[in-house]
Design a protein around this motif. Structure first.
Motif, PDB file in Angstrom:
ATOM      1  N   PRO A 173      -1.786   0.852  -4.097  1.00 22.39           N
ATOM      2  CA  PRO A 173      -1.298   1.482  -2.862  1.00 22.39           C
ATOM      3  C   PRO A 173      -1.934   0.868  -1.617  1.00 22.39           C
ATOM      4  O   PRO A 173      -3.143   0.616  -1.576  1.00 22.39           O
ATOM      5  N   ALA A 174      -1.096   0.636  -0.617  1.00 21.31           N
ATOM      6  CA  ALA A 174      -1.575   0.150   0.675  1.00 21.31           C
ATOM      7  C   ALA A 174      -1.678   1.295   1.677  1.00 21.31           C
ATOM      8  O   ALA A 174      -2.502   1.249   2.581  1.00 21.31           O
ATOM      9  N   TRP A 175      -0.828   2.301   1.508  1.00 19.88           N
ATOM     10  CA  TRP A 175      -0.895   3.505   2.342  1.00 19.88           C
ATOM     11  C   TRP A 175      -0.054   4.591   1.687  1.00 19.88           C
ATOM     12  O   TRP A 175       0.740   4.340   0.774  1.00 19.88           O
ATOM     13  N   PHE A 176      -0.217   5.810   2.186  1.00 17.68           N
ATOM     14  CA  PHE A 176       0.651   6.932   1.848  1.00 17.68           C
ATOM     15  C   PHE A 176       1.031   7.632   3.146  1.00 17.68           C
ATOM     16  O   PHE A 176       0.278   7.609   4.118  1.00 17.68           O
ATOM     17  N   HIS A 177       2.195   8.259   3.151  1.00 16.23           N
ATOM     18  CA  HIS A 177       2.561   9.096   4.292  1.00 16.23           C
ATOM     19  C   HIS A 177       3.494  10.197   3.823  1.00 16.23           C
ATOM     20  O   HIS A 177       4.089  10.115   2.744  1.00 16.23           O
ATOM     21  N   VAL A 178       3.614  11.227   4.629  1.00 22.25           N
ATOM     22  CA  VAL A 178       4.566  12.295   4.344  1.00 22.25           C
ATOM     23  C   VAL A 178       5.623  12.307   5.437  1.00 22.25           C
ATOM     24  O   VAL A 178       5.384  11.868   6.563  1.00 22.25           O
ATOM     25  N   THR A 179       6.787  12.817   5.070  1.00 23.81           N
ATOM     26  CA  THR A 179       7.870  12.915   6.035  1.00 23.81           C
ATOM     27  C   THR A 179       7.580  14.003   7.067  1.00 23.81           C
ATOM     28  O   THR A 179       6.655  14.799   6.908  1.00 23.81           O
ATOM     29  N   ALA A 180       8.405  14.025   8.100  1.00 25.07           N
ATOM     30  CA  ALA A 180       8.438  15.215   8.946  1.00 25.07           C
ATOM     31  C   ALA A 180       8.942  16.363   8.077  1.00 25.07           C
ATOM     32  O   ALA A 180       9.547  16.152   7.022  1.00 25.07           O
ATOM     33  N   ILE A 181       8.700  17.572   8.499  1.00 29.51           N
ATOM     34  CA  ILE A 181       9.050  18.728   7.679  1.00 29.51           C
ATOM     35  C   ILE A 181      10.573  18.856   7.556  1.00 29.51           C
ATOM     36  O   ILE A 181      11.318  18.544   8.484  1.00 29.51           O
ATOM     37  N   SER A 182      11.013  19.306   6.384  1.00 31.51           N
ATOM     38  CA  SER A 182      12.446  19.418   6.118  1.00 31.51           C
ATOM     39  C   SER A 182      12.982  20.783   6.534  1.00 31.51           C
ATOM     40  O   SER A 182      12.328  21.813   6.331  1.00 31.51           O
ATOM     41  N   ASN A 183      14.193  20.753   7.084  1.00 36.42           N
ATOM     42  CA  ASN A 183      14.910  21.968   7.451  1.00 36.42           C
ATOM     43  C   ASN A 183      16.352  21.853   6.974  1.00 36.42           C
ATOM     44  O   ASN A 183      16.710  20.905   6.267  1.00 36.42           O
ATOM     45  N   PHE A 184      17.190  22.786   7.368  1.00 30.43           N
ATOM     46  CA  PHE A 184      18.546  22.877   6.842  1.00 30.43           C
ATOM     47  C   PHE A 184      19.552  22.502   7.925  1.00 30.43           C
ATOM     48  O   PHE A 184      19.562  23.098   9.008  1.00 30.43           O
ATOM     49  N   ALA A 270       5.041   6.415  -0.549  1.00 30.21           N
ATOM     50  CA  ALA A 270       4.032   5.390  -0.832  1.00 30.21           C
ATOM     51  C   ALA A 270       4.493   4.032  -0.330  1.00 30.21           C
ATOM     52  O   ALA A 270       5.688   3.731  -0.333  1.00 30.21           O
ATOM     53  N   GLY A 271       3.530   3.229   0.068  1.00 28.68           N
ATOM     54  CA  GLY A 271       3.724   1.801   0.285  1.00 28.68           C
ATOM     55  C   GLY A 271       2.740   1.111  -0.645  1.00 28.68           C
ATOM     56  O   GLY A 271       1.532   1.211  -0.449  1.00 28.68           O
ATOM     57  N   ALA A 272       3.241   0.440  -1.691  1.00 31.25           N
ATOM     58  CA  ALA A 272       2.348  -0.068  -2.728  1.00 31.25           C
ATOM     59  C   ALA A 272       2.717  -1.485  -3.140  1.00 31.25           C
ATOM     60  O   ALA A 272       3.883  -1.893  -3.062  1.00 31.25           O
ATOM     61  N   PHE A 273       1.707  -2.230  -3.619  1.00 33.58           N
ATOM     62  CA  PHE A 273       1.876  -3.603  -4.082  1.00 33.58           C
ATOM     63  C   PHE A 273       2.120  -3.664  -5.583  1.00 33.58           C
ATOM     64  O   PHE A 273       1.562  -2.866  -6.350  1.00 33.58           O
ATOM     65  N   ASN A 274       2.919  -4.619  -5.993  1.00 35.46           N
ATOM     66  CA  ASN A 274       2.954  -5.049  -7.389  1.00 35.46           C
ATOM     67  C   ASN A 274       1.569  -5.605  -7.734  1.00 35.46           C
ATOM     68  O   ASN A 274       0.981  -6.355  -6.945  1.00 35.46           O
ATOM     69  N   LEU A 275       1.032  -5.264  -8.895  1.00 38.27           N
ATOM     70  CA  LEU A 275      -0.344  -5.657  -9.219  1.00 38.27           C
ATOM     71  C   LEU A 275      -0.525  -7.170  -9.287  1.00 38.27           C
ATOM     72  O   LEU A 275      -1.542  -7.702  -8.833  1.00 38.27           O
ATOM     73  N   GLU A 276       0.442  -7.890  -9.857  1.00 32.54           N
ATOM     74  CA  GLU A 276       0.306  -9.349  -9.929  1.00 32.54           C
ATOM     75  C   GLU A 276       0.331  -9.961  -8.534  1.00 32.54           C
ATOM     76  O   GLU A 276      -0.431 -10.886  -8.243  1.00 32.54           O
ATOM     77  N   ALA A 277       1.200  -9.454  -7.690  1.00 31.65           N
ATOM     78  CA  ALA A 277       1.249  -9.953  -6.307  1.00 31.65           C
ATOM     79  C   ALA A 277      -0.060  -9.656  -5.589  1.00 31.65           C
ATOM     80  O   ALA A 277      -0.569 -10.486  -4.819  1.00 31.65           O
ATOM     81  N   TRP A 278      -0.607  -8.481  -5.847  1.00 33.68           N
ATOM     82  CA  TRP A 278      -1.877  -8.116  -5.223  1.00 33.68           C
ATOM     83  C   TRP A 278      -3.012  -9.024  -5.696  1.00 33.68           C
ATOM     84  O   TRP A 278      -3.795  -9.540  -4.903  1.00 33.68           O
ATOM     85  N   ASP A 279      -3.091  -9.233  -6.996  1.00 31.61           N
ATOM     86  CA  ASP A 279      -4.170 -10.050  -7.556  1.00 31.61           C
ATOM     87  C   ASP A 279      -4.083 -11.502  -7.100  1.00 31.61           C
ATOM     88  O   ASP A 279      -5.090 -12.217  -7.089  1.00 31.61           O
ATOM     89  N   ALA A 280      -2.893 -11.961  -6.726  1.00 28.54           N
ATOM     90  CA  ALA A 280      -2.712 -13.345  -6.269  1.00 28.54           C
ATOM     91  C   ALA A 280      -3.160 -13.549  -4.827  1.00 28.54           C
ATOM     92  O   ALA A 280      -3.298 -14.692  -4.379  1.00 28.54           O
ATOM     93  N   LEU A 281      -3.410 -12.471  -4.100  1.00 27.27           N
ATOM     94  CA  LEU A 281      -3.827 -12.598  -2.707  1.00 27.27           C
ATOM     95  C   LEU A 281      -5.298 -12.996  -2.626  1.00 27.27           C
ATOM     96  O   LEU A 281      -6.114 -12.537  -3.436  1.00 27.27           O
ATOM     97  N   PRO A 282      -5.661 -13.824  -1.648  1.00 26.55           N
ATOM     98  CA  PRO A 282      -7.095 -14.114  -1.435  1.00 26.55           C
ATOM     99  C   PRO A 282      -7.858 -12.822  -1.140  1.00 26.55           C
ATOM    100  O   PRO A 282      -7.307 -11.870  -0.583  1.00 26.55           O
ATOM    101  N   THR A 283      -9.118 -12.806  -1.515  1.00 24.76           N
ATOM    102  CA  THR A 283      -9.903 -11.578  -1.359  1.00 24.76           C
ATOM    103  C   THR A 283     -10.017 -11.148   0.098  1.00 24.76           C
ATOM    104  O   THR A 283     -10.066  -9.944   0.384  1.00 24.76           O
ATOM    105  N   ASP A 284     -10.057 -12.110   1.028  1.00 28.88           N
ATOM    106  CA  ASP A 284     -10.172 -11.711   2.429  1.00 28.88           C
ATOM    107  C   ASP A 284      -8.885 -11.042   2.918  1.00 28.88           C
ATOM    108  O   ASP A 284      -8.924 -10.124   3.748  1.00 28.88           O
ATOM    109  N   VAL A 285      -7.735 -11.461   2.388  1.00 28.96           N
ATOM    110  CA  VAL A 285      -6.471 -10.820   2.742  1.00 28.96           C
ATOM    111  C   VAL A 285      -6.426  -9.413   2.150  1.00 28.96           C
ATOM    112  O   VAL A 285      -6.022  -8.452   2.817  1.00 28.96           O
ATOM    113  N   GLN A 286      -6.864  -9.292   0.906  1.00 32.18           N
ATOM    114  CA  GLN A 286      -6.914  -7.964   0.285  1.00 32.18           C
ATOM    115  C   GLN A 286      -7.781  -7.010   1.108  1.00 32.18           C
ATOM    116  O   GLN A 286      -7.430  -5.840   1.298  1.00 32.18           O
TER     117      GLN A 286
END
Length: 387
Positions: A173-184, A270-286
């Motif tokens: 995961p790179a971040w999480f967020h929730v929506t604005a509250i739901s109504n009808f 959620a905003g999340a990375f594929n694990l292989e894509a994440w592991d391929a990033l340089p550590t400073d980018v991570q």
């Protein structure tokens, strides 16, 4: 005559003497110093120019985002985040954006992300019922008021909850967020009582909110956002149980002109990375990405809260009608919704987890950020505000 002959004789004698002296003159001449032969010059080897350094290959990151490109989250939060990472990494990475389900359909995002169709996926967690049961606690009713409070709370819930971290172990995961509250929001019937909702065909994509609709007596219609407009146009559905901003970005406001404010619940995203894509990033980018986790969650929350405010004002200016449930009527709705807690608790407990402890943890963080949302950071930009 005699004198002339004498000159001739004298001249001849002198000439003979000069000729006789020539060898001696030559012998006495200054000898010529022989010239030292010049050492041949070694040819100069031409200097090879130092080659220019080969530029480091830019890493492309493909992002599948189910939100519409016109939804303010897309430019104001998601792309803003990508631009900031590109800046902080000196261009080591470059983001390519696929908005509005153009690469993967929203409900297929977790599977598509794991398969490597995209490097980053953005989706509503409860679109995939039961896949992230701990995280679905965020969707339970009456715990979060606005996105600006719930989004940083959700990020902190993740960072402090071993149970939530475990169910995200196949992603980064790179971040999480929730929506604005739901109504009808309805097309033809202006909801003012629980009885009005009975039998109405209401759209929502979240499994948890779908259960809530059934508890309230409505018929849950499960459609993706791109299918809602034609369904409303053909009178296949009566309305939506949705947050404010998507109604503008998906043009639901062409039909939904009645808005009943019950302030029921939010949805975790959620905003999340594929694990292989994440592991391929340089550590400073991570490190840059990880450092932005809380701030990005806060930016998403602020963007949704800011956008909702002016979307509501635009609706009012267009003549839409609004109704807020009185306290006694809302109490009837809340009573009907309470079994959703039991359903969630059973789901989590069946995984061998302490559901009550998980719920108490989420409530703790949700309460922590009430009235004290995450404060803006200098890289955020307009964050959903209308310009």
């Amino acid at each position: 005559m005699k004198k002339s002959k004498l000159f001739t004789i004298v001249g001849s004698v002198c000439l003979m003497l000069v000729i006789a002296a020539l060898p001696f003159v030559a012998a006495c001449a200054v000898p010529t110093v022989p010239t030292t032969p010049t050492t041949p010059t070694t040819p100069t080897t031409p200097t090879t120019p130092t080659p220019a350094p080969i530029p480091e290959k830019v890493i492309e990151i493909k992002v599948a985002n189910y939100y519409a490109p016109t939804h303010r989250l897309s430019p104001d939060a998601f792309e803003q985040w990508g631009n900031e990472i590109e800046k902080r990494t000196d261009g080591k990475v470059e983001f390519t954006w696929y908005h509005g389900q153009s690469l993967i359909k929203s409900k297929e995002t977790p599977q598509g992300l794991r398969a490597g169709i995209c490097d980053v996926g953005i989706w509503c967690v409860s679109f995939n019922a039961g896949l992230f049961p701990v995280t679905e606690a965020v969707d339970l009713p009456l715990l979060v008021r606005v996105s600006a409070e719930g989004s940083p709370a959700m990020w902190e819930f993740y960072t402090q909850s071993p149970e939530m971290q475990e169910e995200w172990s196949d992603y980064h995961p790179a971040w999480f967020h929730v929506t604005a509250i739901s109504n009808f929001h309805t097309k033809n019937v202006f909801l003012q009582t629980l009885d009005d909702l009975a039998g109405m065909r209401m759209v929502t994509g979240s499994a948890t909110k779908g259960e809530m609709l059934k508890l309230l007596g409505a018929v849950h219609v499960n459609l993706t956002a791109t299918d809602i407009y034609p369904a409303l146009e053909r009178d296949m559905v009566d309305g939506c149980f949705y947050p404010w901003a998507p109604q503008r970005s998906w043009k639901m406001t062409d039909f939904l002109v009645y808005h009943t404010i019950a302030d029921i619940s939010v949805n975790g995203h959620a905003g999340a990375f594929n694990l292989e894509a994440w592991d391929a990033l340089p550590t400073d980018v991570q490190q840059v990405i990880d450092d932005l986790g809380m701030s990005m969650s806060g930016l998403c929350g602020a963007t949704l809260t800011n956008e909702s405010a002016w979307v509501i004002e635009e609706m009012k200016a267009a003549g839409h009608e609004f109704y807020t449930l009185p306290a006694d009527e809302k109490a009837r709705w809340v009573e009907k919704l309470m079994p959703v807690y039991d359903t969630w608790m059973e789901k989590v407990t069946s995984k061998g987890l302490d559901g009550q402890a998980v719920l108490d943890s989420w409530k703790q963080y949700a309460a922590k950020y009430q009235d004290t949302p995450y404060q803006p950071d200098d890289w955020w930009g307009r964050a959903g505000k209308k310009e």
